[in-house]
Write an enzyme that holds these catalytic residues in place. Structure first.
Site, PDB file in Angstrom:
ATOM      1  N   ASP A   8       0.859  -1.192   0.000  1.00  0.00           N
ATOM      2  CA  ASP A   8       0.000   0.000   0.000  1.00  0.00           C
ATOM      3  C   ASP A   8       0.895   1.242   0.000  1.00  0.00           C
ATOM      4  O   ASP A   8       1.566   1.544   0.987  1.00  0.00           O
ATOM      5  CB  ASP A   8      -0.895  -0.014   1.241  1.00  0.00           C
ATOM      6  CG  ASP A   8      -1.906   1.123   1.255  1.00  0.00           C
ATOM      7  OD1 ASP A   8      -1.864   1.975   0.344  1.00  0.00           O
ATOM      8  OD2 ASP A   8      -2.728   1.170   2.184  1.00  0.00           O
ATOM      9  N   ASP A 104      -3.047   2.286  -6.078  1.00  0.00           N
ATOM     10  CA  ASP A 104      -1.917   2.389  -5.140  1.00  0.00           C
ATOM     11  C   ASP A 104      -1.761   1.180  -4.224  1.00  0.00           C
ATOM     12  O   ASP A 104      -0.935   1.182  -3.322  1.00  0.00           O
ATOM     13  CB  ASP A 104      -2.060   3.654  -4.284  1.00  0.00           C
ATOM     14  CG  ASP A 104      -3.402   3.712  -3.561  1.00  0.00           C
ATOM     15  OD1 ASP A 104      -4.291   2.900  -3.864  1.00  0.00           O
ATOM     16  OD2 ASP A 104      -3.560   4.599  -2.686  1.00  0.00           O
ATOM     17  N   GLU A 105      -2.542   0.126  -4.452  1.00  0.00           N
ATOM     18  CA  GLU A 105      -2.449  -1.066  -3.616  1.00  0.00           C
ATOM     19  C   GLU A 105      -2.461  -2.307  -4.492  1.00  0.00           C
ATOM     20  O   GLU A 105      -3.051  -2.320  -5.567  1.00  0.00           O
ATOM     21  CB  GLU A 105      -3.633  -1.163  -2.647  1.00  0.00           C
ATOM     22  CG  GLU A 105      -3.784  -0.017  -1.680  1.00  0.00           C
ATOM     23  CD  GLU A 105      -4.974  -0.218  -0.747  1.00  0.00           C
ATOM     24  OE1 GLU A 105      -5.144  -1.353  -0.234  1.00  0.00           O
ATOM     25  OE2 GLU A 105      -5.746   0.736  -0.545  1.00  0.00           O
TER      26      GLU A 105
END
Length: 412
Positions: A8, A104-105
């Protein structure tokens, strides 16, 4: 036993903008969807802005009220996708089993190389160090034997941290956390659980599985398995089959919507956008229509309908979406964002006997409108009622999303 990482990237949008604008490095910063109007909510903020109480989902004036010196930047998704793609190349050094969970993860199944690199933690450290060195960004990594616990691990310590959840420590680390920390437990599910004195993840794990299924339907089974560490869902490899399961689009309004007529305008825009995407991709007709809503408290709600006769033209999608919304939304709060999607596409030839004159008329009209918009731009032709709100008329709704696997969302 598997080794799953959940990576993350910390405050991703804001961190990328700080790299692009070094002058904001030591100032509170927020990234907005739009700065000119309240189609602009806070999408991300740095830790300095967070200290002033700025939250994701705050509208522009709320954020500025909390932090008058807030530096605002309009989101540049092309830049974020570019950085995200470059970071993915780092992940690919360790595995091809990489499953994105947003820009973003992502999850990584590194089971095949843990012995070579010296374990999951060592791989997490190498990834973290390379991202920091190459991009100046930090990442929180969770490590576990399943995706759910790996995600919980990455959430436990931020920023720039590595947390390992093992079969020896998960009861101590995980079970004491609030129930809503478990993936897919949103506000509505939390309230249902609390009503039955279930407040922690440990309470979910200790509950009777049949009781949870009785109260929550299929989600009761999922949550019981997740809380006990029984999740065995695979991390989808990058080479996985990319058959399109659904086509959809969503919009955030520049202001909170307080009645059906206002929401209807967005549903019309979205229905026409989705119909255009379906036609453009030659996906055929869809058996299922789904509507999702985010209210002003950022709670999500949704409902879908399975149709006996598949559809694909804009008029039918819009009508079904409007009806679905009216059936499930209780107006306990104003509406901030709306989404429409279609799925379960009919097999070739399944709808060959749909000779109804009205269907043929709608199909011809849809085709003519699609060709005009393809040639002159999406906004060259709009329904007259969209003119009730000039900002809706000017919205760019040509974007959208394709879903390649079954989604599991907490909707109410």
């Amino acid at each position: 036993m598997r080794t799953i990482l959940h990576s993350d990237l910390n405050n991703f949008y804001a961190s990328v903008e700080t790299l692009r604008h070094p002058e904001f490095r030591d100032k509170p910063l927020a990234v907005f969807g739009s700065i000119e109007d309240r189609h602009g909510i806070v999408l991300a903020k740095n830790n300095l802005a967070k200290a002033f109480g700025v939250k994701t989902g705050d509208v522009y004036w709320q954020a500025k009220q909390k932090c008058p010196d807030l530096q605002e930047v309009q989101a540049d998704f092309s830049a974020y996708y570019d950085v995200s793609s470059q970071i993915s190349e780092i992940y690919e050094q360790y595995t091809d089993k990489i499953e994105p969970f947003g820009i973003d993860e992502c999850w990584l199944d590194v089971s095949g190389c843990v012995k070579y690199f010296g374990g999951g933690r060592k791989i997490a450290e190498l990834i973290s160090e390379e991202i920091k060195r190459k991009f100046g960004l930090t990442v929180s990594v969770g490590i576990s034997w399943n995706k759910i616990f790996a995600k919980l691990g990455s959430d436990m310590k931020k920023p720039d941290a590595i947390t390992e959840i093992t079969k020896e420590n998960y009861r101590t680390l995980i079970w004491k956390l609030p129930a809503e920390n478990l993936l897919y437990v949103g506000r509505a599910t939390k309230e249902k659980l609390n009503k039955y004195n279930i407040f922690t993840i440990g309470d979910i794990a200790a509950a009777d599985e049949k009781f949870l299924c009785d109260k929550l339907g299929k989600w009761g089974e999922y949550l019981f398995r997740y809380a006990n560490g029984f999740d065995d869902s695979p991390v989808a490899p990058k080479s996985a089959d990319k058959t399109v399961k659904s086509v959809g689009n969503s919009l955030t309004s520049y202001r909170d919507l307080t009645n059906f007529e206002e929401v209807k305008l967005l549903l019309i825009l979205l229905g026409e956008s989705v119909a255009a995407r379906v036609r453009q991709g030659h996906y055929g007709k869809a058996h299922t229509v789904k509507v999702s809503v985010t209210d002003s408290f950022l709670a999500t709600h949704g409902k879908q309908e399975r149709l006996s006769v598949p559809i694909k033209n804009a008029k039918e999608i819009c009508e079904r979406a409007c009806r679905l919304f009216s059936e499930f939304y209780d107006w306990s709060a104003p509406v901030r964002a709306v989404g429409v999607s279609v799925s379960d596409f009919a097999n070739e030839g399944e709808d060959l006997f749909d000779f109804a004159p009205s269907a043929q008329k709608n199909e011809k009209l849809d085709e003519a409108v699609y060709k005009l918009k393809e040639k002159y731009g999406h906004n060259c032709l709009q329904r007259a009622e969209i003119l009730k709100d000039k900002r809706f008329f000017d919205m760019d709704v040509t974007g959208g999303h394709l879903v390649f696997s079954d989604d599991k969302k907490d909707e109410r």
